[in-house]
Motif scaffolding. Structure first.
Motif, PDB file in Angstrom:
ATOM      1  N   GLN A 109      40.976  44.341  33.896  1.00  0.00           N
ATOM      2  CA  GLN A 109      39.804  45.020  33.347  1.00  0.00           C
ATOM      3  C   GLN A 109      40.176  46.399  32.808  1.00  0.00           C
ATOM      4  O   GLN A 109      41.046  47.069  33.365  1.00  0.00           O
ATOM      5  N   SER A 138      41.723  36.264  34.208  1.00  0.00           N
ATOM      6  CA  SER A 138      40.445  36.698  33.629  1.00  0.00           C
ATOM      7  C   SER A 138      40.667  38.024  32.931  1.00  0.00           C
ATOM      8  O   SER A 138      41.415  38.866  33.418  1.00  0.00           O
ATOM      9  N   SER A 140      38.571  41.385  31.119  1.00  0.00           N
ATOM     10  CA  SER A 140      37.316  42.094  30.937  1.00  0.00           C
ATOM     11  C   SER A 140      37.670  43.334  30.131  1.00  0.00           C
ATOM     12  O   SER A 140      38.003  44.383  30.689  1.00  0.00           O
ATOM     13  N   TYR A 160      36.527  35.227  30.776  1.00  0.00           N
ATOM     14  CA  TYR A 160      36.267  36.547  30.176  1.00  0.00           C
ATOM     15  C   TYR A 160      34.969  37.096  30.750  1.00  0.00           C
ATOM     16  O   TYR A 160      33.944  36.398  30.755  1.00  0.00           O
ATOM     17  N   LEU A 161      35.036  38.321  31.239  1.00  0.00           N
ATOM     18  CA  LEU A 161      33.855  38.938  31.853  1.00  0.00           C
ATOM     19  C   LEU A 161      33.299  40.017  30.934  1.00  0.00           C
ATOM     20  O   LEU A 161      34.004  40.956  30.566  1.00  0.00           O
ATOM     21  N   LEU A 162      32.072  39.837  30.552  1.00  0.00           N
ATOM     22  CA  LEU A 162      31.418  40.804  29.663  1.00  0.00           C
ATOM     23  C   LEU A 162      29.941  40.828  30.059  1.00  0.00           C
ATOM     24  O   LEU A 162      29.146  39.987  29.619  1.00  0.00           O
ATOM     25  N   ARG A 163      29.586  41.764  30.907  1.00  0.00           N
ATOM     26  CA  ARG A 163      28.181  41.819  31.324  1.00  0.00           C
ATOM     27  C   ARG A 163      27.292  42.144  30.124  1.00  0.00           C
ATOM     28  O   ARG A 163      27.652  43.018  29.325  1.00  0.00           O
TER      29      ARG A 163
END
Ligand code: SAH
Ligand code: SF4
Length: 349
Positions: A109, A138, A140, A160-163
């Protein structure tokens, strides 16, 4: 009370509820109603994942960011921060340490930092992929082009982390400079899904100007997107951000939203976030007892951790640290869970 419990029963059965009912639930949070909800959410979590809690190693690879989200401590305009970039070697060393500790899932991240252009980030990912073929990777790293997401996927990124941060256009505008658009963020999320990532979205609870109606929109948007991962944590102010004077999000409301999200998305991977652990000494455990099933201890180089300061008081030691994962395992054992290092993939079927 019985009426509210019936709504929870209905939600547990059908994974869905009209907006007005969701609103009623989240505006009537009591300890009794929360306990009722958590019985259901924990049952669903255990149906799906038994008593496993997946651990992922978090590598905060840079705190340089070109964006200026108003709530964030590493925003571009915070000039009181020592900025850093981890090299490919440093990142691979973190993975190596994590691997030794039993981690088979890594989360990279960082801020939106153009130094990590597509070629460089793809090179980093493909090296991790090559060296640790059985591990999940992962990323981000914010908003990027669809081609960039495609290249990173081809290089071996699994998730893939994308709030989305908030699904309300007007609320999004209050949290971000006018150059940032929610439409763009949502487009990114759909691009990521189309490419085939396990996609993570999520939102902060108690962010400045947030209304209960906004939270209902977040729940509905999240269900519509049908992500693999849902990250929910309290907003926590940062003293060098424009939102320094707003109060932190409420623990009980955050837990309640984790529970509701589990009911609406029974198969999702739901982390019990660092922010939860930061606002309450038992936050991590409470998140799991509300229906979360993932924990993401910090694997970043120890001397750098203090610089990735998204909000005041962010935990970097204790059970938040990857090196202390045995202590974390003991704590989780006490509440009936097994901490496991495996990839912990999302299986929709
Ligand atoms: N730059 C990337 C990833 C780093 S920020 C991105 O923005 O997607 C990771 C997450 O930290 C954000 O999605 C946001 O939800 C959370 N965050 C940032 N500032 C925060 C704060 N003050 N309190 C709680 N969470 C915060
Ligand atoms: Fe940058 Fe992410 Fe912080 Fe926004 S939330 S300022 S994109 S690191």
């Amino acid at each position: 009370m019985r009426e509210l419990e019936e709504k929870i029963d209905r939600l547990a059965k059908s994974s869905d509820l009209p907006k007005a009912d969701l609103l009623e639930l989240i505006t009537h949070v009591t300890p009794e109603l929360s306990n009722y909800l958590f019985e259901h959410s924990v049952t669903l979590s255990k149906n799906q994942y038994k008593n496993k809690i997946f651990m992922r190693g978090l590598i905060e690879f840079t705190n340089v960011c070109t964006k200026n989200c108003l709530y964030c401590g590493i925003r571009k305009d915070n000039n009181k921060l020592h900025r850093y970039h981890l090299s490919k070697k440093e990142i691979l060393d973190c993975c190596g340490e994590g691997y030794e500790l039993g981690f088979r899932s890594f989360v990279l991240q960082g801020g939106e930092n153009p130094t990590y252009n597509d070629a460089m980030l793809c090179n980093i990912v493909s090296s991790i992929r090559k060296q640790y073929p059985e591990c999940a990777i992962s990323l981000s790293a914010g908003e990027r082009s669809k081609q960039s997401y495609q290249d990173l996927f081809n290089a071996g990124t699994d998730r893939y982390l994308l709030r989305h941060e908030t699904a309300s256009i007007s609320h999004y505008k209050k949290l971000h400079p006018s150059t940032m658009k929610i439409e763009r963020r949502i487009q990114c999320l759909y691009d990521l899904k189309e490419i085939g990532y396990q996609v993570g979205t999520g939102f902060m609870v108690g962010s400045p100007y947030q209304t209960p109606e906004n939270l209902v929109e977040d729940l509905v948007f999240t269900k519509e997107l049908n992500p693999s991962i849902i990250g929910i944590g309290p907003f926590i102010p940062h003293s060098e951000s424009p939102m320094r004077n707003f109060p932190a999000g409420d623990l009980n409301l955050t837990l309640f939203l984790i529970g509701i999200s589990r009911l609406m998305n029974p198969k999702a991977l739901i982390p019990s976030t660092t922010a939860l652990g930061t606002i309450h000494p038992m936050g991590r455990e409470l998140g799991i007892q509300a229906g979360a099933n993932v924990i993401i201890p910090n694997l970043s180089p120890i001397h750098m951790r203090k610089n990735y300061n998204l909000y005041n008081g962010k935990l970097i030691t204790g059970e938040e640290a990857a090196e202390s994962k045995d202590n974390l395992a003991i704590k989780l054992k006490k509440i009936g869970y097994n901490l496991v290092g495996e990839r912990g993939d999302y299986f929709p079927e």
